[in-house]
Design a protein around this motif. Sequence first.
Motif, PDB file in Angstrom:
ATOM      1  N   ASN A 138       0.953  -1.225  -0.148  1.00 45.64           N
ATOM      2  CA  ASN A 138      -0.036  -0.012   0.198  1.00 45.64           C
ATOM      3  C   ASN A 138       0.819   1.257   0.074  1.00 45.64           C
TER       4      ASN A 138
ATOM      5  N   CYS B  10       3.367   3.647   3.890  1.00 42.94           N
ATOM      6  CA  CYS B  10       3.113   2.341   3.487  1.00 42.94           C
ATOM      7  C   CYS B  10       2.633   1.597   4.704  1.00 42.94           C
ATOM      8  N   SER B  11       2.092   0.521   4.350  1.00 45.96           N
ATOM      9  CA  SER B  11       1.738  -0.660   5.351  1.00 45.96           C
ATOM     10  C   SER B  11       2.483  -1.656   5.713  1.00 45.96           C
TER      11      SER B  11
ATOM     12  N   LYS C 220       0.158   1.324   9.645  1.00 46.41           N
ATOM     13  CA  LYS C 220       0.451   2.305   8.860  1.00 46.41           C
ATOM     14  C   LYS C 220       1.733   3.090   9.184  1.00 46.41           C
TER      15      LYS C 220
END
Lengths: 228, 186
Positions: free
Chosen positions: B100, B108-109, B169
């Motif tokens: 992501n 990002c994840s 996250k």
Amino acid sequence: MAVGGHFMEKLKQKWNAQEDEKWGPNIERKERRDMIGVGRTKQYANALEKSLGKGKQEVSLNAFAFLFSELVQYNQTRVDNIAELERRLEDAGYGVGLRVLELLCHREKGNRRETRLLGILSFVHSTVWKSLFGKVADSLEKGTEHEDEYMISERELLVNRFISVPKDMGNFNCGAFVAGIVKGVLDGAGFPAVVSAHFVPVEGQPRPRTTILIKFSEEVLQREARLG
Amino acid sequence: MAPLAPRSGDAVFANVERVNAELVTLTYGAIVRQLLTDFEEVEEVNKQLDQMGYNIGIRLIDEFLAKSNITRCVDFKETAEVIAKVGFKMFLGVTASVGNWDADGTECSLILEDNPLVDFVELPETCQGLYYCNVLCGVIRGALEMVSMKTEVRWVRDMLCGDDAYELKLKLLEQVPEEYPYKDDE
């Protein structure tokens, strides 16, 4: 405990049967559960539905050391004196002990627990120690002066591995956490006791060993005498 | 001497001393319970857990760098990969996957398939809003701050709250330039 387990098993069977009716037996139950979850907004995890695992997973020792150090530091901010700090660490350990007892009785003992004094002591000294600290405790001894006292000693207690106690904190021993665990196990099994951790100097060793002193309450010894 | 080759998470994990994960799981549970009793408000507990994590992170980075031989990452993408594949593995014995990414490559994840902190855990109704594993956010934030990255780390998915994965996250707020020449302690 056995009764409770039986009840859960029945409940599960019923639930599975209902599901089979609804979905047909072809789809794996786990998958179905996921499919059910799709329609709903949130489904909370149910710890009883997960398998218990063998308890073989490992994490790095240092991850534990960091975490334990935070536990001690946090509790230091909440107390005024050493006795209180030890009590709070003991409280934290107590919760661990209760859970460890339940977990190990289920996993290692087929849902049975020890009912005799020596049995429960050796359960703590071997089974509990081995599961939590990866080894059997160095020694288990009976107190020489009092009938109701027992001692479990460890040359280098895992929780004390990276801890040096400042001079001004006297005899404070982070082993209080482990004492709490032992107390939790004993209390949960019906052997109420006062448990404390002490440093004992060892000749020729730079670091003292830790002794967990267990003093059983009177009722335990009376019961033990009755059982013969 | 040539710099040592970076080591994989598996290699480091295989060589460190390890303990039973259940000891950590139960000890962590004891910490969370204590915080809940002391503060009563889940918001405050979240904050405390994050703070504890931060304290751990700023110390843990030293060990991480010393044992993994990882040198400077070229960009934030590599940083995230290293955290997921080496960092998590080295301490908790699990890996995370990264995904992501946003367009700038700053957010990002991290998705955890396995999470040793949550075994046996079930959150009661009264604990809604509790980020049970918030300590991990603090650890990452603290560790990255020590290597000149200000970040924001928060939970977006939590299986204990009924989600289908554990997702963090990770957002890069600022790359703090290093000051050179370094000042000695006056």
